[in-house]
Design a protein around this motif. Structure first.
Motif, mmCIF file in Angstrom:
data_model
loop_
_atom_site.group_PDB
_atom_site.id
_atom_site.type_symbol
_atom_site.label_atom_id
_atom_site.label_comp_id
_atom_site.label_asym_id
_atom_site.label_seq_id
_atom_site.Cartn_x
_atom_site.Cartn_y
_atom_site.Cartn_z
ATOM 1 N N GLY A 1 -1.009 1.992 11.651
ATOM 2 C CA GLY A 1 -2.347 1.706 10.677
ATOM 3 C C GLY A 1 -2.710 0.014 11.039
ATOM 4 N N SER B 1 -3.475 -2.443 4.600
ATOM 5 C CA SER B 1 -4.202 -1.336 4.553
ATOM 6 C C SER B 1 -3.398 -0.335 5.462
ATOM 7 C CB SER B 1 -5.627 -1.447 4.817
ATOM 8 O OG SER B 1 -5.993 -2.116 5.822
ATOM 9 N N SER B 2 -3.525 0.921 5.180
ATOM 10 C CA SER B 2 -3.448 2.111 6.051
ATOM 11 C C SER B 2 -4.128 2.484 7.089
ATOM 12 C CB SER B 2 -2.631 3.029 5.168
ATOM 13 O OG SER B 2 -3.685 3.776 4.523
ATOM 14 N N ASN C 1 5.594 -2.712 13.934
ATOM 15 C CA ASN C 1 5.841 -1.813 13.247
ATOM 16 C C ASN C 1 6.935 -0.816 13.448
ATOM 17 O OD1 ASN C 1 4.664 -0.837 15.527
ATOM 18 N ND2 ASN C 1 3.286 0.833 14.858
ATOM 19 N N SER D 1 -4.099 6.362 8.722
ATOM 20 C CA SER D 1 -2.708 6.733 8.769
ATOM 21 C C SER D 1 -2.126 6.615 7.436
ATOM 22 C CB SER D 1 -1.851 5.822 9.771
ATOM 23 O OG SER D 1 -1.831 4.548 9.221
ATOM 24 N N THR D 2 -0.812 6.945 7.563
ATOM 25 C CA THR D 2 0.289 6.858 6.189
ATOM 26 C C THR D 2 1.143 5.622 6.281
ATOM 27 O OG1 THR D 2 1.894 8.354 7.241
ATOM 28 C CG2 THR D 2 0.166 9.322 5.998
ATOM 29 N N GLN D 3 0.601 4.660 7.090
ATOM 30 C CA GLN D 3 1.484 3.574 7.341
ATOM 31 C C GLN D 3 1.654 2.730 5.887
ATOM 32 O OE1 GLN D 3 0.124 -0.422 9.231
ATOM 33 N NE2 GLN D 3 1.448 0.204 10.759
ATOM 34 N N THR D 4 2.917 2.210 5.657
ATOM 35 C CA THR D 4 3.215 1.436 4.487
ATOM 36 C C THR D 4 3.654 0.054 5.078
ATOM 37 O OG1 THR D 4 5.305 2.218 4.126
ATOM 38 C CG2 THR D 4 3.535 3.230 2.931
ATOM 39 N N CYS D 5 3.382 -1.013 4.322
ATOM 40 C CA CYS D 5 3.854 -2.630 4.567
ATOM 41 C C CYS D 5 4.562 -3.032 3.101
ATOM 42 C CB CYS D 5 2.795 -3.375 4.802
ATOM 43 S SG CYS D 5 1.617 -2.917 6.359
ATOM 44 N N PRO E 1 1.798 5.394 0.982
ATOM 45 C CA PRO E 1 1.726 6.059 2.269
ATOM 46 C C PRO E 1 0.728 7.268 2.203
ATOM 47 C CG PRO E 1 3.792 6.764 0.857
ATOM 48 C CD PRO E 1 2.928 5.619 0.134
ATOM 49 N N ASN F 1 0.814 -0.940 -0.131
ATOM 50 C CA ASN F 1 -0.038 0.022 -0.080
ATOM 51 C C ASN F 1 0.861 1.389 -0.021
ATOM 52 O OD1 ASN F 1 0.354 -0.786 3.077
ATOM 53 N ND2 ASN F 1 -0.099 1.130 3.146
ATOM 54 N N GLU G 1 3.985 4.084 11.753
ATOM 55 C CA GLU G 1 2.493 4.594 11.960
ATOM 56 C C GLU G 1 1.588 3.494 12.392
ATOM 57 O OE1 GLU G 1 5.059 6.794 9.151
ATOM 58 O OE2 GLU G 1 4.248 4.527 9.101
#
Length: 357
Positions: A106, A242-243, A185, A246-250, A66, A64, A104
């Protein structure tokens, strides 16, 4: 020296027995990606949905982006089944992947088994990319979530847990990742092993740092019969994230998967024999004992067949191969032979009374 051929033939036959047993359990559906730019089969085997894309010259897939409400999936294109044939065949699987989750808070990342008909292309930026599809269709799924947010309405343990979800985002089994001194995270690369043993109907999840070896004990496990869950329907395998808000990325850096036909008396690979602690004991211990007994029975049967085959080979060797020419004794004349006789007269003198002759 007569025992050497017997041992050799016994060992050879036993080797053949194990060869064919191993062949019967050979993976019939598998893939392995250490990178995503050096394997020409990637596009033919893996489909990317949503915001998922290959980045950094193929070194990883960012599932996903950011941004808020971003989601994506990696899906293995070929559907699989956990129930085949009549009588029913045992289907097991093992998967391994390395990943990282940005700091983040997420939704995190999830390994998922989705039945055919699931809307893979539908997203709303939440729930690992599963919703709103599963809510609208009401289809069953299995998810191993690596969750970095605490949703009270879902009964989450904390914002750092691994859970097993069956048809609902309320976890059927959950474990605190902090108990093994890890933070999902943290932004660091972690790796996970997920194994399903069809003979014991047991799903196990392991987690570790990238430098760690495969843990002996699972972080969590769950008793489930996947063949009964989908009743022979086809299932898709994938990884999603999924974020949320937030702006979390995986990101995923490597992924391998093995689906196996395994004889009912064997465990799925990779085997991990151990004594479970009292906290993680399950009724499958008895099933595992039965499996061990069956394996020993096969070993004894193979050894017996090897000894019998060796005896037959040695017998045939003695008759046809190791036979020596019969040496006929030399003939001697059969006519009468004359012998000469000579009389010998022996004279003895009796001694007189005083000892003189």
């Amino acid at each position: 020296m007569a025992f050497l051929p017997s041992s050799r033939y016994s060992f050879s036959l036993l080797f053949l027995v194990f060869y064919f047993v191993t062949l019967s359990a050979k993976p019939f559906s598998s893939f392995s990606f250490k990178r995503f730019d050096e394997n020409p089969e990637f596009d033919s085997k893996i489909a990317l949905y949503g915001d998922a894309k290959v980045v950094n010259a193929g070194s990883s897939v960012k599932i996903n982006s950011p941004s808020i409400s971003s989601a994506g999936k990696l899906i293995y294109r070929n559907p699989i089944k956990f129930h085949e044939g009549n009588p029913r065949k045992q289907i097991s699987f093992s998967t391994y992947f390395s990943f990282s989750i940005s700091p983040e808070n997420g939704d995190g990342l999830a390994f998922m088994l989705l039945p055919s008909g699931f809307p893979l292309e539908v997203f709303d930026g939440r729930s690992f990319g599963l919703s709103p599809g599963f809510k609208k269709r009401g289809v069953g799924f299995l998810v191993v979530e690596f969750d970095t947010s605490m949703n009270v309405e879902l009964g989450d343990l904390n914002g750092n847990h691994v859970g097993i979800d069956i048809g609902s985002l309320v976890s059927a089994r959950v474990s605190n990742v902090s108990s093994i001194n890890l933070v999902l995270n943290s932004g660091q690369r972690l790796h996970s092993w997920i194994d399903y043993d069809a003979s014991s109907k047991r799903l196990e999840v392991r987690l570790g740092k990238l430098s760690d070896i495969r843990p002996k004990d699972p972080l969590l496990s769950y008793q489930i019969d996947l063949s009964e869950m989908w009743k022979g329907k086809e299932v898709f395998v994938g990884i999603g994230s999924s974020s949320g808000n937030s702006t979390q990325t995986c990101s995923v850096y490597s992924w391998s998967f093995r689906l196996r036909h395994v004889p009912t008396w064997m465990h799925s690979e990779p085997l991990d024999p151990r004594v479970y602690s009292q906290e993680t004991k399950h009724p499958t211990a008895q099933g595992r004992s039965v499996c061990v007994l069956r394996i020993l029975t096969v070993l004894l049967f193979g050894t017996g067949c090897g000894a019998l085959a060796a005896s037959v080979v040695l017998f045939l060797w003695a008759i046809f191969v190791n036979r020596r020419a019969v040496v006929v004794p030399a003939e001697y004349p059969v006519h009468p032979v004359e012998f000469g006789y000579e009389k010998i007269k022996v004279v003895t003198e009796k001694a007189n009374n005083d000892g003189k002759k």
